[in-house]
Design an enzyme around this catalytic site. Sequence first.
Site, mmCIF file in Angstrom:
data_model
loop_
_atom_site.group_PDB
_atom_site.id
_atom_site.type_symbol
_atom_site.label_atom_id
_atom_site.label_comp_id
_atom_site.label_asym_id
_atom_site.label_seq_id
_atom_site.Cartn_x
_atom_site.Cartn_y
_atom_site.Cartn_z
ATOM 1 N N TRP A 200 11.981 21.501 45.197
ATOM 2 C CA TRP A 200 13.173 21.933 44.981
ATOM 3 C C TRP A 200 13.977 20.580 44.212
ATOM 4 O O TRP A 200 14.081 19.500 44.764
ATOM 5 C CB TRP A 200 14.110 22.263 46.131
ATOM 6 N N ARG B 217 11.440 27.277 51.248
ATOM 7 C CA ARG B 217 12.114 26.167 51.214
ATOM 8 C C ARG B 217 12.545 25.651 50.098
ATOM 9 O O ARG B 217 13.671 24.659 50.014
ATOM 10 C CB ARG B 217 11.355 25.226 52.059
ATOM 11 N N LYS C 192 27.519 35.458 52.241
ATOM 12 C CA LYS C 192 26.430 36.092 52.116
ATOM 13 C C LYS C 192 26.283 36.946 50.717
ATOM 14 O O LYS C 192 25.305 36.974 49.958
ATOM 15 C CB LYS C 192 26.247 37.306 53.084
ATOM 16 N N HIS D 276 49.841 34.278 50.649
ATOM 17 C CA HIS D 276 50.280 32.984 50.416
ATOM 18 C C HIS D 276 49.430 32.595 48.851
ATOM 19 O O HIS D 276 49.425 31.279 48.602
ATOM 20 C CB HIS D 276 50.141 31.838 51.362
ATOM 21 N N GLU E 160 25.954 34.170 47.613
ATOM 22 C CA GLU E 160 24.405 33.589 47.482
ATOM 23 C C GLU E 160 23.561 34.486 47.173
ATOM 24 O O GLU E 160 22.674 33.886 46.663
ATOM 25 C CB GLU E 160 24.489 32.794 48.715
ATOM 26 N N CYS F 275 11.980 21.094 50.000
ATOM 27 C CA CYS F 275 10.554 20.983 49.242
ATOM 28 C C CYS F 275 9.712 21.471 50.395
ATOM 29 O O CYS F 275 9.995 21.181 51.728
ATOM 30 C CB CYS F 275 10.398 19.661 48.490
ATOM 31 N N ASN G 232 8.754 14.902 50.124
ATOM 32 C CA ASN G 232 10.265 15.728 50.544
ATOM 33 C C ASN G 232 11.137 14.599 50.444
ATOM 34 O O ASN G 232 10.796 13.659 51.264
ATOM 35 C CB ASN G 232 10.034 16.400 51.521
ATOM 36 N N GLY G 233 12.330 14.702 49.958
ATOM 37 C CA GLY G 233 13.483 13.874 50.454
ATOM 38 C C GLY G 233 13.936 13.176 49.140
ATOM 39 O O GLY G 233 13.528 13.504 48.098
ATOM 40 N N LYS H 247 15.973 27.420 51.810
ATOM 41 C CA LYS H 247 16.177 27.735 53.259
ATOM 42 C C LYS H 247 16.601 26.375 53.982
ATOM 43 O O LYS H 247 17.478 26.632 54.879
ATOM 44 C CB LYS H 247 14.869 28.039 53.844
ATOM 45 N N GLU I 173 31.987 34.361 56.244
ATOM 46 C CA GLU I 173 30.350 34.598 56.260
ATOM 47 C C GLU I 173 29.922 35.859 55.420
ATOM 48 O O GLU I 173 29.271 35.755 54.652
ATOM 49 C CB GLU I 173 29.808 35.046 57.720
#
Length: 612
Positions: free
Chosen positions: A75, A27, A489, A508, A492, A2, A101-102, A607, A485
Amino acid sequence: MCGIVGYIGNRNCLGLIIDGLKRLEYRGYDSAGVAILDKNNDINIYKKKGKVKELESEFNIEDLSGHTGIGHTRWATHGEPNDINAHPQTDMSGNIAVVHNGIIENFKTLKKKLEKENYKFVSDTDTEVLANLIQYHFKQNNNFETAVRYALSEVEGAYGIAVLNRSVPDKIIIARNGSPLMFGLGKDEIIVSSDAAAIINVTKNVIYLEDGEIAVLKYDSFQIKTITDEDIFREVQRIDYDIEEIEKGGFEHFMLKEICEQPDAIQNTYRGRINFQTGDVKLGGLETVKDKLFNAKRIIITACGTAWHAALVGEYMFEEYCRIPTEVEYASEFRYKNPIINKDDVIIFISQSGETADTMAALKEAKRLGATTIGIVNAVGSSIARAVDAGTYIHAGPEIGVASTKAFTCQLMSLVLITLMIGKNKGTISDENLMEIAAELKLIPEKIREIIERKNDFKFIAEEFKDSRNFLYLGRGLNFPVALEGALKLKEISYIHAEGYPAAEMKHGPIALIDENMPVVFIAPKDSTYDKIISNIEEIKARKGKIITVATQDDNEINNYSDYIMRVPKTLPIFSPILNSIPLQFLSYYIATARGCNVDQPRNLAKSVTVE
Ligand code: F6R
């Protein structure tokens, strides 16, 4: 995740707060809100589910004047994203407004306690509980600062907060524990934020709050204390980047801008740190711990997400070139597995934001266990950068796009520098090899430019595969983490399911997924893994999978095996993860934009993940 913005000063603050919130939207962004103290000392609150521009459409900026205010982009952690759960939250009398925030972990207990005192709640948030708790203490002692301190002493969990009190209109109180918060000092004005991005168009002079601290802000003065009421003196710091650096500069998206910035960003990572003739590396930030590093019996690297993929590449580098046993841990798992740490262990923390809660928690645990801690961090002055024993900044510049791109390749470059530094000292890399690597390192920015020039080739491939429902990414050795990676990418930002595997591991299990609808991206550099990769490609081809390869420029053999090829210049193995990552960044970017996805702000993501 947030974002917080607050202002007290001589200007009408609504526009400033809204502007700051927009800069923080990357964020977290499921709702936004502001609280402005007007000239009658009434608190006017506007909040709304959605983005800041939806909030703006709620009111006429001209109608809302006031010189003190707080704002928030949320968020959601407690309570679904809706207008009621958006911040600011107030106590039931509307006297106190809080942005937070938190997560307050014991909020249910605190809520029950307040309910017994006849406090009523309208939202599902932990923040509303905190607003009421502050009001509860304010009623007892009539002192704003004491009320906030007392309330916070009852709170368990993480917070960065900014609080308004209509009975004390000349102050904003802010406090932090585990969630970043800072304030900028202008002329007769103070601007608060959880991120420097919202401050730098007002001032570059900032003060970072530390965990367990509270600051009382007036328009022309401030005072910092601990929650337990001890005075703190803190130096003012200068922010070292400009507003232009965090704007889009003509690119359609931050992500594209940041992909294209990589030649300069990488150069900034190594600038002034390596002698290109000899390969000698000097990392000033690691001077105090370099003996520990050279004598380490074991290195542990811990991080989350993309930074964790960088850590996996680091493991290959440290083992191959420095012969130091290296382990990689998810930061989120580290402290829950009762880790066995010896005093000769060095633990490296990789983080773009320097604020990731899981990485920070792992760092605290590592320090508690007595390990030497080193940071590889982008955000200067961030919590992780300040908490480690020593560290090196990657100097990638601000990364705003939620999907990490340039920070990843700069993290890889930092790991190369550390590898060379250790390898030289331990004699595990010969002088000749060092010189060869150093000479090649200098060419990397130009080689990245060459890849960027081919972006239309990658776009063409993206158009072909934009409707695929699944993807597999396969690589070996140093390029196995690159496969991980690439898959991350893609998923997301385009919401296509993708998985990364070591190429040989495919047989396998995952091979069962292969049919004519499955695109498989192979990272196929011309190195010692090449022949094996070709065999793996054959296995996929035999099952009619579509083959996309990331291959070296002069490799003609690969034409026989690939449906589509993404070319990169030839380089030494140690740099191949850097170059090979870049076509994969473009591929996911173009697939996502072709699907109409919001690449800079993908759904459900933020972010900087400041909750555990
Ligand atoms: C993916 C991404 C995340 C971050 C992760 C750690 O593109 O950006 O996976 O890498 O959340 O973040 P930092 O590096 O800020 O600790």
